[in-house]
Design an enzyme around this catalytic site. Structure first.
Site, PDB file in Angstrom:
ATOM      1  N   LYS A  75      12.883 -36.674  -9.795  1.00  0.00           N
ATOM      2  CA  LYS A  75      13.252 -36.017 -10.830  1.00  0.00           C
ATOM      3  C   LYS A  75      12.119 -35.945 -12.029  1.00  0.00           C
ATOM      4  O   LYS A  75      11.791 -34.859 -12.552  1.00  0.00           O
ATOM      5  CB  LYS A  75      14.494 -36.544 -11.569  1.00  0.00           C
ATOM      6  CG  LYS A  75      15.185 -35.811 -12.628  1.00  0.00           C
ATOM      7  CD  LYS A  75      15.530 -34.272 -12.153  1.00  0.00           C
ATOM      8  CE  LYS A  75      15.843 -33.421 -13.167  1.00  0.00           C
ATOM      9  NZ  LYS A  75      15.999 -31.958 -12.857  1.00  0.00           N
ATOM     10  N   ARG A 102      16.486 -39.878 -10.232  1.00  0.00           N
ATOM     11  CA  ARG A 102      15.100 -39.743 -10.263  1.00  0.00           C
ATOM     12  C   ARG A 102      14.745 -39.503  -8.943  1.00  0.00           C
ATOM     13  O   ARG A 102      13.640 -39.087  -8.550  1.00  0.00           O
ATOM     14  CB  ARG A 102      14.271 -40.796 -10.864  1.00  0.00           C
ATOM     15  CG  ARG A 102      14.735 -41.215 -12.415  1.00  0.00           C
ATOM     16  CD  ARG A 102      14.240 -42.424 -12.936  1.00  0.00           C
ATOM     17  NE  ARG A 102      12.916 -42.312 -12.796  1.00  0.00           N
ATOM     18  CZ  ARG A 102      12.127 -42.084 -14.001  1.00  0.00           C
ATOM     19  NH1 ARG A 102      12.792 -41.567 -15.014  1.00  0.00           N
ATOM     20  NH2 ARG A 102      10.941 -42.249 -13.909  1.00  0.00           N
ATOM     21  N   HIS A 110      -1.183  -7.609   2.828  1.00  0.00           N
ATOM     22  CA  HIS A 110      -2.681  -8.060   2.897  1.00  0.00           C
ATOM     23  C   HIS A 110      -2.669  -9.460   3.522  1.00  0.00           C
ATOM     24  O   HIS A 110      -3.482 -10.313   3.768  1.00  0.00           O
ATOM     25  CB  HIS A 110      -3.083  -8.406   1.464  1.00  0.00           C
ATOM     26  CG  HIS A 110      -3.328  -7.014   0.619  1.00  0.00           C
ATOM     27  ND1 HIS A 110      -4.430  -6.110   0.867  1.00  0.00           N
ATOM     28  CD2 HIS A 110      -2.459  -6.489  -0.250  1.00  0.00           C
ATOM     29  CE1 HIS A 110      -4.032  -5.200   0.051  1.00  0.00           C
ATOM     30  NE2 HIS A 110      -3.057  -5.294  -0.869  1.00  0.00           N
ATOM     31  N   GLU A 122      13.057 -26.871  -1.524  1.00  0.00           N
ATOM     32  CA  GLU A 122      13.264 -28.212  -1.742  1.00  0.00           C
ATOM     33  C   GLU A 122      14.626 -28.710  -1.400  1.00  0.00           C
ATOM     34  O   GLU A 122      14.815 -29.936  -1.273  1.00  0.00           O
ATOM     35  CB  GLU A 122      12.928 -28.297  -3.266  1.00  0.00           C
ATOM     36  CG  GLU A 122      13.759 -27.787  -4.443  1.00  0.00           C
ATOM     37  CD  GLU A 122      13.538 -28.070  -5.670  1.00  0.00           C
ATOM     38  OE1 GLU A 122      12.654 -29.091  -5.987  1.00  0.00           O
ATOM     39  OE2 GLU A 122      13.649 -27.071  -6.511  1.00  0.00           O
ATOM     40  N   ASN A 128       5.928 -49.362 -12.146  1.00  0.00           N
ATOM     41  CA  ASN A 128       5.683 -47.856 -11.918  1.00  0.00           C
ATOM     42  C   ASN A 128       4.418 -47.492 -12.129  1.00  0.00           C
ATOM     43  O   ASN A 128       3.757 -47.863 -13.049  1.00  0.00           O
ATOM     44  CB  ASN A 128       6.622 -47.267 -13.157  1.00  0.00           C
ATOM     45  CG  ASN A 128       8.115 -47.147 -12.831  1.00  0.00           C
ATOM     46  OD1 ASN A 128       8.456 -47.998 -11.840  1.00  0.00           O
ATOM     47  ND2 ASN A 128       8.861 -46.414 -13.563  1.00  0.00           N
ATOM     48  N   GLY A 129       3.989 -46.440 -11.665  1.00  0.00           N
ATOM     49  CA  GLY A 129       2.519 -45.833 -12.004  1.00  0.00           C
ATOM     50  C   GLY A 129       1.875 -46.290 -10.876  1.00  0.00           C
ATOM     51  O   GLY A 129       2.261 -46.679  -9.722  1.00  0.00           O
ATOM     52  N   LYS A 188      13.382 -23.230  -4.813  1.00  0.00           N
ATOM     53  CA  LYS A 188      14.791 -23.806  -4.745  1.00  0.00           C
ATOM     54  C   LYS A 188      14.975 -23.865  -3.356  1.00  0.00           C
ATOM     55  O   LYS A 188      15.670 -25.021  -2.683  1.00  0.00           O
ATOM     56  CB  LYS A 188      15.596 -22.804  -5.438  1.00  0.00           C
ATOM     57  CG  LYS A 188      15.839 -23.006  -6.974  1.00  0.00           C
ATOM     58  CD  LYS A 188      16.223 -24.349  -7.554  1.00  0.00           C
ATOM     59  CE  LYS A 188      14.974 -25.291  -7.965  1.00  0.00           C
ATOM     60  NZ  LYS A 188      14.560 -25.043  -9.301  1.00  0.00           N
ATOM     61  N   GLU A 191      10.236 -18.854  -7.823  1.00  0.00           N
ATOM     62  CA  GLU A 191      11.069 -20.135  -8.113  1.00  0.00           C
ATOM     63  C   GLU A 191      12.329 -20.041  -7.108  1.00  0.00           C
ATOM     64  O   GLU A 191      12.615 -21.240  -6.752  1.00  0.00           O
ATOM     65  CB  GLU A 191      11.621 -19.801  -9.623  1.00  0.00           C
ATOM     66  CG  GLU A 191      13.046 -20.649 -10.069  1.00  0.00           C
ATOM     67  CD  GLU A 191      12.910 -22.196 -10.108  1.00  0.00           C
ATOM     68  OE1 GLU A 191      11.717 -22.610  -9.779  1.00  0.00           O
ATOM     69  OE2 GLU A 191      13.716 -22.567 -10.076  1.00  0.00           O
ATOM     70  N   CYS A 211       9.772 -43.729  -9.032  1.00  0.00           N
ATOM     71  CA  CYS A 211       9.909 -45.226  -9.188  1.00  0.00           C
ATOM     72  C   CYS A 211      10.729 -45.452 -10.704  1.00  0.00           C
ATOM     73  O   CYS A 211      10.378 -44.714 -11.658  1.00  0.00           O
ATOM     74  CB  CYS A 211       8.804 -45.917  -9.380  1.00  0.00           C
ATOM     75  SG  CYS A 211       7.842 -45.959  -7.921  1.00  0.00           S
ATOM     76  N   TRP A 264       9.729 -45.047  -5.095  1.00  0.00           N
ATOM     77  CA  TRP A 264       9.357 -43.719  -4.719  1.00  0.00           C
ATOM     78  C   TRP A 264       7.987 -44.125  -4.013  1.00  0.00           C
ATOM     79  O   TRP A 264       7.203 -43.971  -4.636  1.00  0.00           O
ATOM     80  CB  TRP A 264       9.554 -42.811  -5.622  1.00  0.00           C
ATOM     81  CG  TRP A 264       9.206 -41.251  -4.964  1.00  0.00           C
ATOM     82  CD1 TRP A 264      10.410 -40.594  -4.505  1.00  0.00           C
ATOM     83  CD2 TRP A 264       8.104 -40.415  -4.997  1.00  0.00           C
ATOM     84  NE1 TRP A 264       9.829 -39.427  -4.012  1.00  0.00           N
ATOM     85  CE2 TRP A 264       8.477 -39.248  -4.554  1.00  0.00           C
ATOM     86  CE3 TRP A 264       6.952 -40.703  -5.383  1.00  0.00           C
ATOM     87  CZ2 TRP A 264       7.796 -38.197  -4.290  1.00  0.00           C
ATOM     88  CZ3 TRP A 264       6.015 -39.731  -5.157  1.00  0.00           C
ATOM     89  CH2 TRP A 264       6.315 -38.719  -4.598  1.00  0.00           C
TER      90      TRP A 264
END
Ligand code: F6R
Length: 609
Positions: A604, A27, A504, A488, A98-99, A485, A481, A2, A74
Site C-alpha cells: 500500500k 500495506r 504504430h 494489479e 524498514n527500508g 487496475k 489507470e 514492511c 515485504w
C-alpha cells in the site's frame, strides 16, 4: 510494504503485538514475526505467509512478556521465507527494520571477517550483527546502537530490544517514518499511524537522526552524538478509523462506493475557500510563486495518472504548461529546474520513497513545492510548502480507488484557481463549472447503480490472458489507470495506448482473443477514436466501448460489449469514466478469485526506492 510495531507495557504484550501486525497487514507483506523479552531472554517466532500462520505458531509455542517488537516483511533482499523474516537477532539484541541498508554488502563482509555468521540473505540482518560486534567490544547498548547507526547508509526505521536492558525499547529513524504513541499502559511504536492502538492518547513523530529510548513510563530522544533532543508527545487527533467493510465483500468495493461522498466533500472543501475570493492555501501558492507560469507534476502509479489527467485540465482550461514526471525518473533525470517555478507532488500515502525524494530534490533547487496527500501528517505533507489534503478517509484496499477520485477533486479545484488567475474563465463560466462539479456525486451514483452489465463483461474478460485499453485526450490517462487496475488485482496482462498510437505497433497484437477496452466519451475526439475502433474491429478484436448513448449507437456495428455512461461536460469525463473501469477490474478479479484487497507482491505504501 514492511511494517513495524513495537510496544512496552505494564501488561502482557502478545495480543497487542498481534493486533499491531493485523493493522499493518493492509500495506501488503509476505512474512511476519515477533520477538519478546521474557525477562531473561529474547524469544522470537516467525512465519512465512499471512499473520494467522504466525498466530497459529504462537498458539502452539507461546511467548510472554511486557516488551516486544513485531514486523510484517515485504521481501526486497532475499526470498519471502522464515529465515529472511524479521526480527533478526543474536542472543544479545533483536531488531526489526524498514527500508534498505545500501552499504550492506560491505558491512556483511566486515562482519563475516570478524567471525559473525549470517542466517539470512537480508540487508537487515547486518544491523543486529553490527550492534552485537560493538556489544562484544564492551560498549553499552546505547553506544553500540549509536556506533552501528553511524555506519548505516540508506533509509531506515528500526526498533530493537536488548537482553541487557530488559525494560527498554530502542528506536531509530533515517528516512522512513516512525511514530511513538503513549497510552495509560505504556508506549507503542509503529511505522504507520494506522497501526496505533485505539487507546493511544498522545503521539510523537520521530525525525531523521533521532534515537529514541522508551520505557513503560518515559520517552527519551537523543541525536547520534548522544545530545538530548526535545520531542513533544501531542494529543492524538481523533481518528475516523473505519476499518470495517460495512457489508461489502472487499474494502476495494466499499471504497469504490464511497466515491460520491468523497468527491463531494473534497470538492466542497476547496470550493468553500475558493468562493470567497481565494482560499488561504491557494493564496499561499500564489505568494510563493507569484504567478505560476509553468508547473511540474510528479507522482507514482495511480497518483501519476491523476497528475496526467490534471495536465490535460491545467493546460487546456488554465493555460499553464505542465511538465509531468514519474517520481523515480524525475529524481535522477537532471532536468534543468526553473527557479521560482512550482512543483506539485501527488501521493495518497505521503510516504512514497521516490515521490518524497523528488520533493526534496525540487525543494533543494528552490522550487515552491506543494503536495496533494491523503495522510496529512505524512512526511511529504510535513516537508511541503503547501499541503492540499484530499480528505478521502483511510484507504485500505491496496489498489487505489477513492484516493484517485479525491485527487481529481483537488486537481480540478487547482485548475479552476489557476484559470481564474490567468483570466481564462469568466465568473459565469466558473459558476457553470462549479454547477456541473456539484452534480458529480449524483452522476457517480448513477454509474454505480448499473453494475450488472459490468459484472457480465468482467466474466468474459476474466477468461483472457491479455487486454488492451485505449483512449484519446484525457481518456488516455484513464485507459492507463484502467489497465493498471486490471493487471494489479486480476493479474491479467494489460496495456494502455493513446488510440492514435495503436497503428504504430500494438495493433500487431490484435486478434479474437484480445479484449480491447475503449474509453471514448462522445466529444470532439470521438470520431477519431471511432476510426481506431474500426481498425481493430476489422482484425477480429472483441471491443468493449465506454461512451454515452449516442456514442454507443454510432459504434454499435463494431463492438461486442458496451458500458453506457451519462453525457457529461468534457471536464467531468475523467471523473465519471474512471468508475466503470474500477468496477470492471474489480469484478474480473473476483471472477478469477484473486486476493482483491491485498494483491500479490504489492504494497500500500512504497517506502523503499
Ligand atoms: C495502484 C496504486 C499505486 C499507488 C502508488 C503511489 O492502485 O495504488 O500505483 O498509486 O504506489 O502511491 P502514493 O499515492 O501513496 O504515493
Amino acid at each position: 510494504m514492511c511494517g513495524i510495531y513495537a510496544a512496552v507495557s505494564n501488561k502482557s504484550i502478545l495480543s497487542e503485538l498481534i493486533n499491531g501486525l493485523d493493522n499493518l497487514s493492509y500495506r501488503g507483506y509476505d512474512s511476519a514475526g515477533i520477538a519478546i523479552m521474557n525477562g531473561e531472554h529474547i524469544e522470537r517466532r516467525r512465519a512465512q505467509g499471512k499473520i494467522d500462520k504466525l498466530s497459529h505458531l504462537l498458539s502452539t509455542n507461546p511467548l510472554d512478556g511486557q516488551i516486544g517488537i513485531a514486523h510484517t516483511r515485504w521481501a526486497t533482499h532475499g526470498l519471502p521465507n522464515v529465515q529472511n523474516a524479521h526480527p533478526h537477532m543474536t542472543p544479545k539484541v533483536a531488531v526489526v527494520h524498514n527500508g534498505i541498508i545500501e552499504n550492506y554488502p560491505a558491512l556483511r563482509t566486515l562482519l563475516q571477517n570478524a567471525g559473525y555468521q549470517f542466517e539470512s540473505e537480508t540487508d537487515s540482518e547486518t544491523i543486529p550483527l553490527l550492534i552485537t560486534l560493538y556489544l562484544d567490544k564492551g560498549l553499552t547498548p546505547e553506544l553500540a546502537m549509536i556506533k552501528a547507526l553511524q555506519q548505516l547508509e540508506g533509509s531506515f526505521a528500526l526498533a530493537a530490544i536488548f537482553k541487557q536492558y530488559p525494560l527498554e525499547l530502542f528506536a531509530a529513524r533515517q528516512g522512513s517514518p516512525l511514530i511513538v504513541g503513549q497510552s495509560v499502559d505504556g508506549f507503542s511504536l509503529s511505522s504507520d499511524q494506522n497501526a496505533m492502538p485505539e487507546q493511544t492518547l498522545n503521539t510523537c513523530n520521530l525525525e531523521d537522526g533521532d534515537l529514541a529510548r522508551i520505557t513503560q513510563q518515559q520517552l527519551t530522544v537523543t541525536n547520534l552524538s548522544g545530545d538530548q533532543i526535545q520531542r513533544n508527545l501531542i494529543a492524538r487527533q481523533s481518528q475516523a478509523n473505519d476499518t470495517s467493510k460495512n457489508g461489502f465483500a472487499h474494502f476495494m468495493l466499499k471504497e469504490i462506493h464511497e466515491q460520491p461522498s468523497v468527491f463531494k466533500s473534497t470538492f466542497a472543501h476547496y470550493l468553500e475557500h475558493s468562493n470567497t475570493q481565494q482560499s488561504q492555501q491557494f493564496k499561499k501558492i500564489n505568494s510563493l510563486t507569484n504567478k505560476i507560469s509553468r508547473l511540474t507534476i510528479v507522482a507514482c502509479g495511480t497518483s501519476y495518472y491523476a497528475g496526467m489527467v490534471a495536465k490535460y485540465w491545467i493546460e487546456s482550461i488554465a493555460g499553464v504548461p505542465v511538465d509531468l514526471d514519474v517520481a523515480s525518473e524525475y529524481r535522477y533525470r537532471k532536468a534543468p529546474i526553473q527557479r521560482q517555478a512550482a512543483a506539485l507532488f501527488i501521493s495518497q500515502s505521503g510516504e512514497t520513497a521516490d515521490t518524497l525524494a523528488a520533493l526534496r530534490h525540487a525543494k533543494s533547487q528552490g522550487q515552491a513545492c506543494f503536495s496533494i496527500v491523503n495522510v496529512t501528517n505524512s512526511t511529504m505533507a510535513n516537508e511541503s510548502d503547501v499541503v492540499l489534503p484530499i480528505l478521502a478517509g483511510r484507504e485500505i484496499g491496496v489498489a487505489s480507488t477513492k484516493a484517485f477520485t479525491a485527487q481529481l477533486a483537488a486537481l480540478i479545484s487547482v485548475t479552476l484557481v489557476l484559470a481564474r488567475e490567468n483570466k481564462l474563465v469568466t465568473s459565469t463560466q466558473e459558476n457553470e463549472f462549479i454547477k456541473h462539479l456539484n452534480q458529480v456525486d449524483t452522476l457517480i451514483n448513477q454509474v454505480l447503480s448499473h453494475q450488472k452489465n459490468i459484472k457480465a463483461i468482467a466474466k468474459t474478460i476474466s477468461l483472457a490472458s491479455n487486454a488492451l485499453y485505449m483512449g484519446r485526450g484525457s481518456a488516455f490517462p484513464l485507459a492507463l489507470e484502467g489497465a493498471l487496475k486490471l493487471k494489479e488485482i486480476s493479474y491479467i496482462h494489460a496495456e494502455a495506448y493513446p488510440a492514435g498510437e495503436l497503428k504504430h505497433g500494438p495493433i500487431a497484437l490484435v486478434d479474437e482473443s484480445m479484449p480491447i477496452i475503449v474509453v471514448a466519451p462522445n466529444d470532439e475526439l470521438f470520431s477519431k477514436t471511432l476510426s481506431n475502433l474500426r481498425e481493430v474491429a476489422s482484425r477480429g478484436a472483441k471491443i468493449c466501448l465506454l461512451s454515452d448513448e449516442n456514442g454507443i449507437t454510432q459504434a454499435k456495428d463494431f463492438i461486442t460489449h458496451h458500458i453506457t455512461l451519462p453525457t457529461v461536460p468534457e471536464a467531468l469525463q475523467p471523473i465519471i469514466y474512471n468508475i466503470p473501469l474500477q468496477l470492471l477490474a474489480y469484478y474480473t478479479a473476483v471472477e478469477r478469485k484473486t486476493d482483491v484487497d491485498q494483491p500479490r507482491n504489492l504494497a500500500k505504501s512504497v517506502t523503499v526506492e
